[in-house]
Design a protein around this motif. Structure first.
Motif, PDB file in Angstrom:
ATOM      1  N   PHE A 458     154.428  52.092   6.749  1.00 50.81           N
ATOM      2  CA  PHE A 458     153.022  51.715   6.252  1.00 50.81           C
ATOM      3  C   PHE A 458     152.061  50.789   6.288  1.00 50.81           C
ATOM      4  N   SER A 459     150.808  50.238   6.900  1.00 46.03           N
ATOM      5  CA  SER A 459     150.435  49.201   7.201  1.00 46.03           C
ATOM      6  C   SER A 459     149.206  49.145   6.173  1.00 46.03           C
ATOM      7  N   SER A 460     149.652  47.763   5.293  1.00 48.85           N
ATOM      8  CA  SER A 460     148.625  47.844   4.402  1.00 48.85           C
ATOM      9  C   SER A 460     147.162  46.161   4.880  1.00 48.85           C
ATOM     10  N   ASP A 461     147.715  45.642   5.594  1.00 49.84           N
ATOM     11  CA  ASP A 461     146.845  44.811   6.023  1.00 49.84           C
ATOM     12  C   ASP A 461     147.512  43.731   6.875  1.00 49.84           C
ATOM     13  N   SER A 462     146.425  43.841   7.947  1.00 47.65           N
ATOM     14  CA  SER A 462     146.600  42.831   9.081  1.00 47.65           C
ATOM     15  C   SER A 462     145.876  41.507   9.706  1.00 47.65           C
ATOM     16  N   VAL A 463     145.035  41.669   8.412  1.00 49.52           N
ATOM     17  CA  VAL A 463     143.913  40.027   7.874  1.00 49.52           C
ATOM     18  C   VAL A 463     144.351  39.407   7.035  1.00 49.52           C
ATOM     19  N   VAL A 464     143.990  38.020   7.067  1.00 47.77           N
ATOM     20  CA  VAL A 464     143.705  37.211   6.157  1.00 47.77           C
ATOM     21  C   VAL A 464     143.156  35.490   6.235  1.00 47.77           C
ATOM     22  N   VAL A 465     142.027  35.414   5.186  1.00 44.89           N
ATOM     23  CA  VAL A 465     141.989  34.265   6.255  1.00 44.89           C
ATOM     24  C   VAL A 465     141.246  33.283   4.473  1.00 44.89           C
ATOM     25  N   GLN A 466     142.223  32.495   5.205  1.00 42.96           N
ATOM     26  CA  GLN A 466     142.440  31.075   4.183  1.00 42.96           C
ATOM     27  C   GLN A 466     140.971  30.148   3.475  1.00 42.96           C
ATOM     28  N   PRO A 467     140.470  29.948   1.956  1.00 43.56           N
ATOM     29  CA  PRO A 467     139.938  29.353   1.792  1.00 43.56           C
ATOM     30  C   PRO A 467     139.480  28.212   2.247  1.00 43.56           C
ATOM     31  N   GLU A 468     138.075  27.213   2.597  1.00 38.77           N
ATOM     32  CA  GLU A 468     138.680  25.909   2.694  1.00 38.77           C
ATOM     33  C   GLU A 468     139.083  24.962   1.905  1.00 38.77           C
ATOM     34  N   ILE A 469     139.923  24.332   2.594  1.00 34.40           N
ATOM     35  CA  ILE A 469     140.572  23.792   1.620  1.00 34.40           C
ATOM     36  C   ILE A 469     140.580  21.899   2.251  1.00 34.40           C
ATOM     37  N   SER A 470     139.187  21.531   1.713  1.00 34.50           N
ATOM     38  CA  SER A 470     139.440  19.437   2.289  1.00 34.50           C
ATOM     39  C   SER A 470     138.532  19.991   3.756  1.00 34.50           C
ATOM     40  N   GLY A 471     137.860  20.995   4.578  1.00 27.69           N
ATOM     41  CA  GLY A 471     137.071  21.161   5.131  1.00 27.69           C
ATOM     42  C   GLY A 471     138.244  22.253   6.865  1.00 27.69           C
ATOM     43  N   ALA A 472     139.165  22.283   6.117  1.00 27.65           N
ATOM     44  CA  ALA A 472     140.241  23.035   6.901  1.00 27.65           C
ATOM     45  C   ALA A 472     140.646  24.703   6.580  1.00 27.65           C
ATOM     46  N   GLN A 473     140.632  25.245   7.312  1.00 28.51           N
ATOM     47  CA  GLN A 473     140.471  27.273   7.211  1.00 28.51           C
ATOM     48  C   GLN A 473     140.924  27.193   8.869  1.00 28.51           C
ATOM     49  N   VAL A 474     141.759  28.069   8.262  1.00 30.57           N
ATOM     50  CA  VAL A 474     142.967  29.392   8.808  1.00 30.57           C
ATOM     51  C   VAL A 474     143.213  30.664   8.643  1.00 30.57           C
ATOM     52  N   ALA A 475     142.904  30.934   9.275  1.00 35.61           N
ATOM     53  CA  ALA A 475     143.480  33.131   9.771  1.00 35.61           C
ATOM     54  C   ALA A 475     144.343  33.136  10.569  1.00 35.61           C
ATOM     55  N   SER A 476     144.871  34.341   9.542  1.00 38.63           N
ATOM     56  CA  SER A 476     146.117  34.876  10.374  1.00 38.63           C
ATOM     57  C   SER A 476     146.139  35.663  10.165  1.00 38.63           C
ATOM     58  N   THR A 477     146.374  36.533  11.782  1.00 43.87           N
ATOM     59  CA  THR A 477     146.748  38.366  11.850  1.00 43.87           C
ATOM     60  C   THR A 477     147.912  38.448  12.672  1.00 43.87           C
ATOM     61  N   ILE A 478     148.617  39.725  12.244  1.00 39.19           N
ATOM     62  CA  ILE A 478     149.900  39.842  12.515  1.00 39.19           C
ATOM     63  C   ILE A 478     149.553  41.018  13.308  1.00 39.19           C
ATOM     64  N   GLY A 479     151.006  41.851  14.119  1.00 38.78           N
ATOM     65  CA  GLY A 479     151.558  42.161  15.328  1.00 38.78           C
ATOM     66  C   GLY A 479     152.809  42.521  15.110  1.00 38.78           C
ATOM     67  N   ALA A 480     153.080  43.226  16.526  1.00 40.60           N
ATOM     68  CA  ALA A 480     154.384  43.258  17.614  1.00 40.60           C
ATOM     69  C   ALA A 480     154.250  44.112  18.443  1.00 40.60           C
ATOM     70  N   THR A 481     155.815  43.511  19.243  1.00 39.02           N
ATOM     71  CA  THR A 481     155.851  43.518  20.992  1.00 39.02           C
ATOM     72  C   THR A 481     157.344  44.802  20.246  1.00 39.02           C
ATOM     73  N   PHE A 482     157.392  44.980  21.734  1.00 39.43           N
ATOM     74  CA  PHE A 482     158.647  45.587  22.181  1.00 39.43           C
ATOM     75  C   PHE A 482     159.514  44.058  22.910  1.00 39.43           C
ATOM     76  N   ASP A 483     160.714  44.392  22.989  1.00 35.09           N
ATOM     77  CA  ASP A 483     161.740  43.726  23.980  1.00 35.09           C
ATOM     78  C   ASP A 483     162.237  45.099  24.880  1.00 35.09           C
ATOM     79  N   PHE A 484     161.416  45.625  25.846  1.00 32.56           N
ATOM     80  CA  PHE A 484     162.638  46.224  26.429  1.00 32.56           C
ATOM     81  C   PHE A 484     163.753  45.879  27.082  1.00 32.56           C
ATOM     82  N   GLY A 485     164.674  44.551  26.623  1.00 34.49           N
ATOM     83  CA  GLY A 485     165.887  43.968  27.389  1.00 34.49           C
ATOM     84  C   GLY A 485     167.228  44.231  25.847  1.00 34.49           C
ATOM     85  N   THR A 486     166.084  43.996  25.270  1.00 34.53           N
ATOM     86  CA  THR A 486     166.960  44.436  23.769  1.00 34.53           C
ATOM     87  C   THR A 486     166.943  45.495  23.243  1.00 34.53           C
ATOM     88  N   GLY A 487     165.856  46.519  23.365  1.00 33.49           N
ATOM     89  CA  GLY A 487     165.409  48.214  22.525  1.00 33.49           C
ATOM     90  C   GLY A 487     164.928  47.717  21.274  1.00 33.49           C
TER      91      GLY A 487
END
Length: 619
Positions: A458-487
């Motif tokens: 079950f997928s819950s969330d894929s996005v979160v945004v950091q509040p500004e800290i000393s003027g800096a802010q980073v957003a993060s998102t998640i996903g996946a790939t499939f490696d056909f070489g290793t399966g």
């Protein structure tokens, strides 16, 4: 959310559990622990506002041999424990079964089963009267009220069973499919939404007051011979939103026996009564579902926005009126395609959907100005869409608005988008630029993993945004790939650093593929910021086992930590088991006086048929 592992995968799962994985060459976290819950299948988890207590609700699946429900609810003192010892917890019994994200068994698709404040907690479950709902229908709801979780030995003050109690129970009295639970901001009541009912739990006593909406409101359109008017909120990603004196509750009813249609209830909380009942549908029904998907209330507490499949509806909570519907038959919203479809400020609602009118399903975004809704004819102030001529689908998955309410971050299957939110009267960009990390990670690949891997996730969330800290802010998102070489599947996190000009998404590959012959790799399912907002934690389905999950040098990355300032991976924690809960990771407070970043996570051990809690403290 958890569906049982497939029977034909039993041998594969057993083999996966003996596979071993080597983590990145980084120092171990300060300490981590894996603890048996005593009951199988963790369904949901949560942490109190102050981070001092955690609650885990599990499901006890009918038909499993000799399954104990003694630890179906566990209440954790997250301030206890130290280096070398895990936090203490109290185990409590409860009834209930497991959710079914892909409608392969009991047809239960909930939103939340745990709501927790600083003192009170309420948990819910769904099951059947005759104990045969696995592969069939649920007809009972279970609600447990814990009115003081800060006690040394917290207890369930009141347990409520709603629904079928005999073979002669009327259809409109049936329950189950309990979907959502919300605690009011004042912490005095909880509102629970399930099949045919809306419930209010008084948190000071655990007492329940219920309104039956499965009979009292007359026949449904298209069903003139049906006096029951049965309803269910099943399949909504959120179906309850609350403010101080109002709850917005969504459900659906079948019309002509096949078309689910959205109904919205505005409920006065005290005294507990319905003040508006509204059917939401176009004048001519399409041959397509129109059930509810998500709900949100503006920060000014005056406008409610309800998203449905193909529709968005608006309500004025200051005078309990329906403002109208925005209907677009080509725009769809589906459980576990979009894990959220609306985020809201005091001025704007940003709404996600998929446009299915072209060659393949493509992302679509609508923005509504909540200060200028035209009653009877609401319309979007700006719209953005993907290329409808593409052969490959690129669908919306999740979104988040930053704390400063200046931007929205949207994750689609393959892209990230940043939508600036102007001051009222300001202008929106004419187009959105996709921010690609370059690795091609797919936020929807968990669905392929569920269909071809060892078990459903079950997928819950894929996005979160950091509040500004000393003027800096980073957003993060998640996903996946499939490696056909290793399966095998490889999990990824994309970082969007808002200090960059122009904006770009930097990818961090979270895991190298494992070495076991039947190792399916890793799929990220949930993410959170630590309580100091300086680090990111990602929980993944990684079906190999850590040989020593409690050791200082834990192997594996079931819980992966990242520095947001450096955007690099930190020491991570292995653990074992398969996470598949509505929320499988939550952040808590520090233990003792030393400032540490505590994380509570859940998974399932399908071989020993028991749920697991993982508690990790970072310095």
């Amino acid at each position: 959310m958890f569906a049982l592992p497939r029977a034909h995968c039993a041998v594969a799962v057993a083999a996966v559990l003996i596979a071993h994985f080597s983590s990145p060459a980084t120092a171990a976290p300060q300490w981590g622990h894996e603890v048996s819950l005593g009951a199988p299948f963790p369904v949901d988890s949560g942490v109190s506002y102050n981070g001092r207590r955690g609650v885990i609700r599990s499901g006890i699946t009918t038909g499993l041999p000799s399954v104990s429900n003694a630890g179906a609810i566990t209440v954790w003192d997250l301030t206890s424990g130290s280096t070398g010892s895990a936090p203490t917890f109290t185990a409590l019994p409860a009834l209930g079964e497991t959710p079914d994200p892909y409608l392969l068994g009991n047809q239960w698709q909930p939103s939340d089963c745990v709501a927790i404040a600083n003192i009170f907690a309420v948990t819910t479950g769904s099951g059947s009267f005759d104990g045969t709902a696995f592969g069939g229908e649920h007809d009972q709801t279970y609600i447990e009220a814990l009115i003081n979780i800060n006690l040394a030995a917290p207890s369930i003050v009141q347990s409520h069973l709603i629904g079928r109690t005999s073979s002669s129970t009327h259809d409109w009295e049936l329950a189950g499919h309990v979907n959502d639970i919300e605690i009011t901001r004042e912490g005095d009541f909880a509102i629970v939404n399930d099949r045919n009912w809306i419930h209010r739990i008084e948190l000071s006593t655990g007492a329940r007051t219920s309104i039956n909406i499965g009979y009292d409101w007359g026949p449904a359109p298209g069903n003139p011979g049906d006096p029951a008017n049965l309803c269910t909120p099943n399949g909504a990603v959120d179906s309850v939103a609350v403010i101080a004196d109002r709850a917005v509750v969504t459900t659906s009813r079948l019309e002509f026996g096949i078309i689910p249609v959205t109904w919205v209830y505005l409920v006065q909380i005290d005294p507990f009564q319905i003040v508006l009942e509204q059917r939401v549908a176009p004048a001519v029904l399409p041959e397509a579902p129109l059930g509810p998907h998500d709900v949100a209330v503006s920060l000014s507490n005056d406008i409610a926005v309800v998203t449905s499949n193909r529709m968005v509806s608006f309500f004025d909570l200051s005078n309990d009126t329906y403002l109208g519907m925005y209907y677009r038959p080509q725009l769809t919203r589906t459980y576990q395609i979009q894990v959220d479809s609306v985020e809201i400020t005091e001025n704007y609602a940003v709404v996600l959907s998929d446009n299915v009118s072209g060659t393949s399903a493509q992302w679509h975004i609508d923005v509504f100005d909540l200060t200028a809704i035209t009653p009877g004819a609401p319309s979007a102030v700006v719209q953005y869409s993907g290329d409808l001529g593409l052969e490959s689908a690129n669908r919306t998955h999740d979104l988040a608005i930053n704390k400063e309410r200046t931007r929205t971050v949207i994750r689609t299957s393959f892209d990230n988008f940043v939508l600036p939110l102007p001051i009222p009267g300001g202008s929106f960009p004419t187009a959105l630029t996709p921010l690609n990390s370059g690795v091609g990670s797919d936020a929807h690949l968990f669905r392929q993993y569920s269909s071809s891997g060892p078990y459903e996730v079950f997928s819950s969330d894929s996005v979160v945004v950091q509040p500004e800290i000393s003027g800096a802010q980073v957003a993060s998102t998640i996903g996946a790939t499939f490696d056909f070489g290793t399966g095998r599947y490889v999990a990824h996190v994309d970082f969007i650093d808002f200090s960059g000009n122009p904006l770009a998404a930097a990818a961090q590959s979270m895991f190298a593929p494992g070495g076991g012959q039947l190792d399916f790799g890793a799929i990220p399912l949930d993410l959170e910021l630590t309580r100091d907002r300086a680090e990111l934690v990602v929980r993944s389905a990684a079906p190999w086992v850590d040989a020593t999950p409690n050791a200082a040098a834990a192997v594996g990355d079931d819980l992966a930590f990242f520095s947001l300032s450096a955007q690099t991976q930190l020491p991570s924690h292995g653990g074992s088991g398969f996470p598949a809960a509505l929320d499988c990771v939550s952040v808590g407070a520090s233990a003792g006086t030393n400032p540490r970043k505590r994380v509570l996570s859940v998974s399932e051990d399908p071989i020993n048929n028991v749920g697991l809690a993982h508690i990790v403290d970072r310095p």
